[in-house]
Design a protein around this motif. Structure first.
Motif, mmCIF file in Angstrom:
data_model
loop_
_atom_site.group_PDB
_atom_site.id
_atom_site.type_symbol
_atom_site.label_atom_id
_atom_site.label_comp_id
_atom_site.label_asym_id
_atom_site.label_seq_id
_atom_site.Cartn_x
_atom_site.Cartn_y
_atom_site.Cartn_z
ATOM 1 N N LEU A 137 27.616 34.996 22.243
ATOM 2 C CA LEU A 137 26.299 34.373 22.429
ATOM 3 C C LEU A 137 26.301 33.509 23.697
ATOM 4 C CD1 LEU A 137 25.065 33.347 18.858
ATOM 5 C CD2 LEU A 137 24.703 35.480 20.102
ATOM 6 N N THR A 138 27.404 32.812 23.946
ATOM 7 C CA THR A 138 27.497 32.006 25.167
ATOM 8 C C THR A 138 27.404 32.921 26.386
ATOM 9 O OG1 THR A 138 28.912 30.407 24.025
ATOM 10 C CG2 THR A 138 28.940 30.365 26.441
ATOM 11 N N ALA A 184 24.661 34.965 31.102
ATOM 12 C CA ALA A 184 24.235 36.132 31.909
ATOM 13 C C ALA A 184 22.774 35.971 32.341
ATOM 14 C CB ALA A 184 24.405 37.415 31.097
ATOM 15 N N ILE A 185 22.022 35.202 31.583
ATOM 16 C CA ILE A 185 20.598 34.995 31.906
ATOM 17 C C ILE A 185 20.412 33.742 32.772
ATOM 18 C CG2 ILE A 185 18.300 34.537 30.909
ATOM 19 C CD1 ILE A 185 19.383 35.979 28.329
ATOM 20 N N GLU A 186 21.095 32.658 32.383
ATOM 21 C CA GLU A 186 20.819 31.364 33.032
ATOM 22 C C GLU A 186 21.754 31.078 34.210
ATOM 23 O OE1 GLU A 186 23.592 29.170 29.638
ATOM 24 O OE2 GLU A 186 21.492 28.629 29.868
ATOM 25 N N GLY A 187 22.858 31.808 34.302
ATOM 26 C CA GLY A 187 23.773 31.568 35.426
ATOM 27 C C GLY A 187 25.030 30.838 34.974
ATOM 28 N N ALA A 199 26.101 35.858 26.619
ATOM 29 C CA ALA A 199 24.750 36.441 26.720
ATOM 30 C C ALA A 199 23.799 35.458 27.397
ATOM 31 C CB ALA A 199 24.240 36.820 25.329
ATOM 32 N N MET A 200 23.897 34.178 27.016
ATOM 33 C CA MET A 200 23.014 33.152 27.608
ATOM 34 C C MET A 200 23.361 32.955 29.090
ATOM 35 S SD MET A 200 20.664 32.011 25.640
ATOM 36 C CE MET A 200 19.991 30.724 26.670
ATOM 37 N N THR A 211 26.287 24.856 27.594
ATOM 38 C CA THR A 211 25.758 25.815 26.611
ATOM 39 C C THR A 211 26.526 25.632 25.313
ATOM 40 O OG1 THR A 211 25.133 27.392 28.343
ATOM 41 C CG2 THR A 211 25.400 28.275 26.116
#
Lengths: 73, 73, 73, 73, 73, 73
Positions: free
Chosen positions: F25-26, F31-34, F28-29, F41
């Motif tokens: 999950l970390t 990958a979106i937010e940088g 995945a996040m 996170t």
């Protein structure tokens, strides 16, 4: 949708009562939103340790809640 | 109102410290909102298992937190 | 760790008071857990709409809370 | 105690229905725990933006919920 | 089950990114629990106002997060 | 920021799978937010007792989830 999250102090509700919480809260919501929403109505219970729920800065215990509850009967 | 929900890693705080969390957080809020709000100021504690709290993708353990805390003294 | 989530009824606290909630709750926790934990102490505020917070089945409004708060001064 | 937190997608429930959610969920709980617990039974509503509630990876919109709800009548 | 609740500071993620959060977190969970669980995997997003998320007692703003994020590109 | 809170029914996920939930999950996040957001996170897991998670008013047990999960293999 909807999601209903319920927090209770541990050992105040019996296992049977906790099942009732799930069914009654679901039924209460479905009575408002309609039967089609039943399958996406979630109810999740979480128990909190006795003494770890403060009201006005005073920690509430399982025993104190039992005393309050039984005073109603 | 207000509702303060606090999550802690298990076994980092002693029972006495957890009571302090309830009283000190309540007092901090009441100092801002006024004494009349005390009776409707709730503080609820929930513990999270050691290793089930990730920071940056790394699981934080009770031991790691103790090491971090004790490094302050 | 720790994570402190605070729910408030909208428009009861001024922006300045909300900053105070963040600093005072953080300071209260750090006074218990030690200064080293400050950087991992989070405080998150969420406001709830007036009339969407029920106590005993009665919806609490921003005005009602202001009346209660001001009764203290 | 107990604390009931309800999350809904925005603009699915009318203001009147949201009041009903507060009263009906409180009454459902009090029917299980006893009338004395009414004053410490809290119900808090939080709305989630349309499209920001995923079920199975698909974002649920207010319109989609209205379509599901109205299919029951 | 499972339920994934994500809190973000407002206006950091674009609408498209928020959709990505729903799909990517769901896919990440399904990769662990199996495809059959997809239909009961929920992801709910909640935004927090700029300045109402404290880390170490300091309020984090949307601008500060943008600065941190863009420093990666 | 962001904060990801995951609720699971007890004993459905092995300890190894729960670590995977934190890392995946970390990732995945991030990958979106940088990548710069990794350190802020958070992923927090909470388990819910078997039978205390209602879907449509019916309590979901650990065994029922295992049956659903294994039907995928």
């Amino acid at each position: 949708m909807p999601l209903i999250q319920v927090q209770l102090i541990e050992n105040v509700f019996t296992p049977e009562q906790k099942q009732e919480v799930i069914t009654k809260l679901t039924d209460a919501m479905v009575a408002i939103e309609g039967e089609n929403m039943r399958s996406v109505t979630w109810v999740i219970l979480q128990e909190v340790r006795s003494g770890e729920w403060g009201i006005g800065g005073r920690a509430l215990t399982t025993e104190a809640v039992h005393a309050l509850v039984s005073a109603t009967n």
